[in-house]
Enzyme design. Structure first.
Site, PDB file in Angstrom:
ATOM      1  N   ASN A  90      41.587  45.656  39.945  1.00  0.00           N
ATOM      2  CA  ASN A  90      41.359  47.085  39.715  1.00  0.00           C
ATOM      3  C   ASN A  90      42.635  47.864  39.391  1.00  0.00           C
ATOM      4  O   ASN A  90      42.585  48.845  38.648  1.00  0.00           O
ATOM      5  CB  ASN A  90      40.683  47.672  40.968  1.00  0.00           C
ATOM      6  N   SER A 142      37.408  50.042  30.558  1.00  0.00           N
ATOM      7  CA  SER A 142      37.420  51.501  30.370  1.00  0.00           C
ATOM      8  C   SER A 142      36.596  51.863  29.133  1.00  0.00           C
ATOM      9  O   SER A 142      36.321  51.002  28.284  1.00  0.00           O
ATOM     10  CB  SER A 142      38.864  51.949  30.156  1.00  0.00           C
ATOM     11  N   TYR A 155      47.027  51.839  26.540  1.00  0.00           N
ATOM     12  CA  TYR A 155      45.926  51.691  27.497  1.00  0.00           C
ATOM     13  C   TYR A 155      44.707  51.089  26.796  1.00  0.00           C
ATOM     14  O   TYR A 155      44.049  50.180  27.325  1.00  0.00           O
ATOM     15  CB  TYR A 155      45.604  53.071  28.073  1.00  0.00           C
ATOM     16  N   SER A 158      45.253  47.490  26.193  1.00  0.00           N
ATOM     17  CA  SER A 158      45.208  46.704  27.439  1.00  0.00           C
ATOM     18  C   SER A 158      43.776  46.501  27.911  1.00  0.00           C
ATOM     19  O   SER A 158      43.395  45.411  28.341  1.00  0.00           O
ATOM     20  CB  SER A 158      46.047  47.379  28.524  1.00  0.00           C
ATOM     21  N   ILE A 188      35.485  58.957  35.639  1.00  0.00           N
ATOM     22  CA  ILE A 188      35.230  59.013  37.073  1.00  0.00           C
ATOM     23  C   ILE A 188      36.278  59.934  37.699  1.00  0.00           C
ATOM     24  O   ILE A 188      37.458  59.875  37.326  1.00  0.00           O
ATOM     25  CB  ILE A 188      35.356  57.592  37.701  1.00  0.00           C
TER      26      ILE A 188
HETATM   27  P1  NDP Z   1      44.510  55.393  40.519  1.00  0.00           P
HETATM   28  O1  NDP Z   1      45.790  55.790  39.844  1.00  0.00           O
HETATM   29  O2  NDP Z   1      43.907  56.280  41.545  1.00  0.00           O
HETATM   30  O3  NDP Z   1      44.673  53.945  41.163  1.00  0.00           O
HETATM   31  C1  NDP Z   1      45.385  52.926  40.544  1.00  0.00           C
HETATM   32  C2  NDP Z   1      45.835  51.992  41.638  1.00  0.00           C
HETATM   33  O4  NDP Z   1      46.593  50.918  41.075  1.00  0.00           O
HETATM   34  C3  NDP Z   1      46.705  52.669  42.667  1.00  0.00           C
HETATM   35  O5  NDP Z   1      46.210  52.320  43.948  1.00  0.00           O
HETATM   36  C4  NDP Z   1      48.096  52.069  42.457  1.00  0.00           C
HETATM   37  O6  NDP Z   1      48.742  51.996  43.710  1.00  0.00           O
HETATM   38  C5  NDP Z   1      47.740  50.689  41.898  1.00  0.00           C
HETATM   39  N1  NDP Z   1      48.788  50.141  41.057  1.00  0.00           N
HETATM   40  C6  NDP Z   1      49.270  50.627  39.883  1.00  0.00           C
HETATM   41  N2  NDP Z   1      50.282  49.880  39.444  1.00  0.00           N
HETATM   42  C7  NDP Z   1      50.460  48.883  40.356  1.00  0.00           C
HETATM   43  C8  NDP Z   1      51.373  47.797  40.473  1.00  0.00           C
HETATM   44  N3  NDP Z   1      52.333  47.576  39.568  1.00  0.00           N
HETATM   45  N4  NDP Z   1      51.269  46.973  41.548  1.00  0.00           N
HETATM   46  C9  NDP Z   1      50.316  47.193  42.487  1.00  0.00           C
HETATM   47  N5  NDP Z   1      49.431  48.200  42.436  1.00  0.00           N
HETATM   48  C10 NDP Z   1      49.502  49.041  41.383  1.00  0.00           C
HETATM   49  O7  NDP Z   1      43.508  55.125  39.323  1.00  0.00           O
HETATM   50  P2  NDP Z   1      41.925  54.870  39.283  1.00  0.00           P
HETATM   51  O8  NDP Z   1      41.386  54.575  40.612  1.00  0.00           O
HETATM   52  O9  NDP Z   1      41.340  55.948  38.490  1.00  0.00           O
HETATM   53  O10 NDP Z   1      41.914  53.549  38.373  1.00  0.00           O
HETATM   54  C11 NDP Z   1      41.572  52.263  38.868  1.00  0.00           C
HETATM   55  C12 NDP Z   1      41.228  51.366  37.691  1.00  0.00           C
HETATM   56  O11 NDP Z   1      40.102  51.901  37.012  1.00  0.00           O
HETATM   57  C13 NDP Z   1      42.336  51.249  36.640  1.00  0.00           C
HETATM   58  O12 NDP Z   1      42.367  49.934  36.140  1.00  0.00           O
HETATM   59  C14 NDP Z   1      41.888  52.223  35.574  1.00  0.00           C
HETATM   60  O13 NDP Z   1      42.397  51.880  34.322  1.00  0.00           O
HETATM   61  C15 NDP Z   1      40.391  52.061  35.643  1.00  0.00           C
HETATM   62  N6  NDP Z   1      39.617  53.173  35.104  1.00  0.00           N
HETATM   63  C16 NDP Z   1      39.602  54.416  35.702  1.00  0.00           C
HETATM   64  C17 NDP Z   1      38.806  55.424  35.155  1.00  0.00           C
HETATM   65  C18 NDP Z   1      38.714  56.787  35.762  1.00  0.00           C
HETATM   66  O14 NDP Z   1      38.014  57.623  35.194  1.00  0.00           O
HETATM   67  N7  NDP Z   1      39.342  57.070  36.873  1.00  0.00           N
HETATM   68  C19 NDP Z   1      38.021  55.214  33.958  1.00  0.00           C
HETATM   69  C20 NDP Z   1      38.103  53.887  33.423  1.00  0.00           C
HETATM   70  C21 NDP Z   1      38.887  52.923  33.989  1.00  0.00           C
HETATM   71  P3  NDP Z   1      50.333  52.236  43.888  1.00  0.00           P
HETATM   72  O15 NDP Z   1      50.715  53.388  43.014  1.00  0.00           O
HETATM   73  O16 NDP Z   1      50.515  52.470  45.344  1.00  0.00           O
HETATM   74  O17 NDP Z   1      50.948  50.938  43.460  1.00  0.00           O
END
Ligand code: NDP
Length: 252
Positions: A90, A142, A155, A158, A188
């Protein structure tokens, strides 16, 4: 919330499980009595999530772009918790910038987190699933992989790669007992979408106007679908991409 780690039926890894969609996914898993290991970089957020979820949840502070350390990360998890049944890829990052302003470094950074790290972690986890002939992997794509969205070139690349990888992994791994599926969330309400939409009313209006259900989704909507893919209910489902998007991907 359920906190009896001795009665856990399965073990799951949820990357990025301390915020947004990952938080909701981890919450659902714990409610369903699945031991859940959340991985992210920010320890404070991880601690807070663990505090809410209880003993069935553990956290590991780890930057998934640290590829050379991923084999050790996975070995450590197996040593501590036994076999891994479910992997939810995720964690992800976004970058909104006009096409010509995106540097090679910007592009590589997004690909490293959203694609290469997903591949490397999946590879190591799959190695541990193969001896059991069993496992479920859920990737997160996405809307940027369903149609063209401006100003998110890296993005989009990816997430389109993630859908291709889902199919390639599914054909190779499903005969060995490992199912691989993908969810394409629509828009979302999380920190990530707020960053992309809140200061861009035109984009937000566009999103809502082409979403037949007329509203953003909730992280829990995604968690329900991830749980389905991870559960026995989906035991004949592999290689699929499920939009959970209020109809956004088919909206006019
Ligand atoms: P958030 O930014 O809330 O969460 C992303 C999470 O990824 C964070 O917990 C962050 O934690 C972690 N993360 C990022 N980079 C790293 C890294 N290098 N190592 C470890 N952890 C990492 O985003 P969302 O919850 O919105 O997104 C979650 C997923 O859903 C993503 O893949 C996003 O592309 C996808 N998505 C989201 C949508 C939306 O509308 N919200 C729509 C479509 C897809 P930390 O910073 O502590 O490392």
């Amino acid at each position: 919330m359920n906190s009896d780690s001795n009665t856990a039926t399965k073990t799951a890894i949820v990357t990025g499980g301390a915020s947004g969609l990952g938080y909701a996914i981890a919450q659902k898993f714990v409610e369903e009595n699945i031991r859940t290991i959340i991985i992210a970089r920010n320890e404070q957020k991880l601690q807070e999530a663990k505090g809410k979820f209880g003993n069935l949840c553990s956290y590991i502070v780890f930057d998934l772009t640290n590829l050379p350390q991923i084999p050790e990360l996975v070995t450590g998890i197996v040593e501590e918790y036994g076999k891994i049944d479910i992997l939810v890829n995720n964690a992800g990052i976004n970058l909104k910038k006009p096409f010509t302003e995106v540097t090679d470094e910007d592009f590589q950074k997004i690909m490293l987190t959203n694609v290469t790290a997903v591949f490397a972690l999946s590879r190591e986890v799959v190695k541990t699933m193969l001896p059991h002939g069993n496992g479920a992997i859920v990737n997160i794509s996405s809307m940027a992989a369903q149609y063209g969205i401006p100003k998110v070139i890296a993005y989009s690349a990816s997430k389109t790669a993630i859908e291709g990888m889902t199919r390639a992994m599914a054909v190779e791994l499903s005969p060995l007992g490992i199912r691989v599926n993908c969810i394409a969330p629509g828009f979302i309400a999380t920190d990530m979408s707020a960053k992309a939409l809140d200061n861009d009313p035109e984009r937000k209006n566009k999103v809502l106007s082409r979403t037949p259900m007329g509203k953003l989704g909730t992280p829990a909507d995604i968690a329900e679908a991830v749980y389905y893919y991870a559960s026995e209910g989906a035991k004949y489902v592999t290689g699929t991409v499920l939009p959970v998007d209020g109809g956004n991907s088919i909206g006019f």
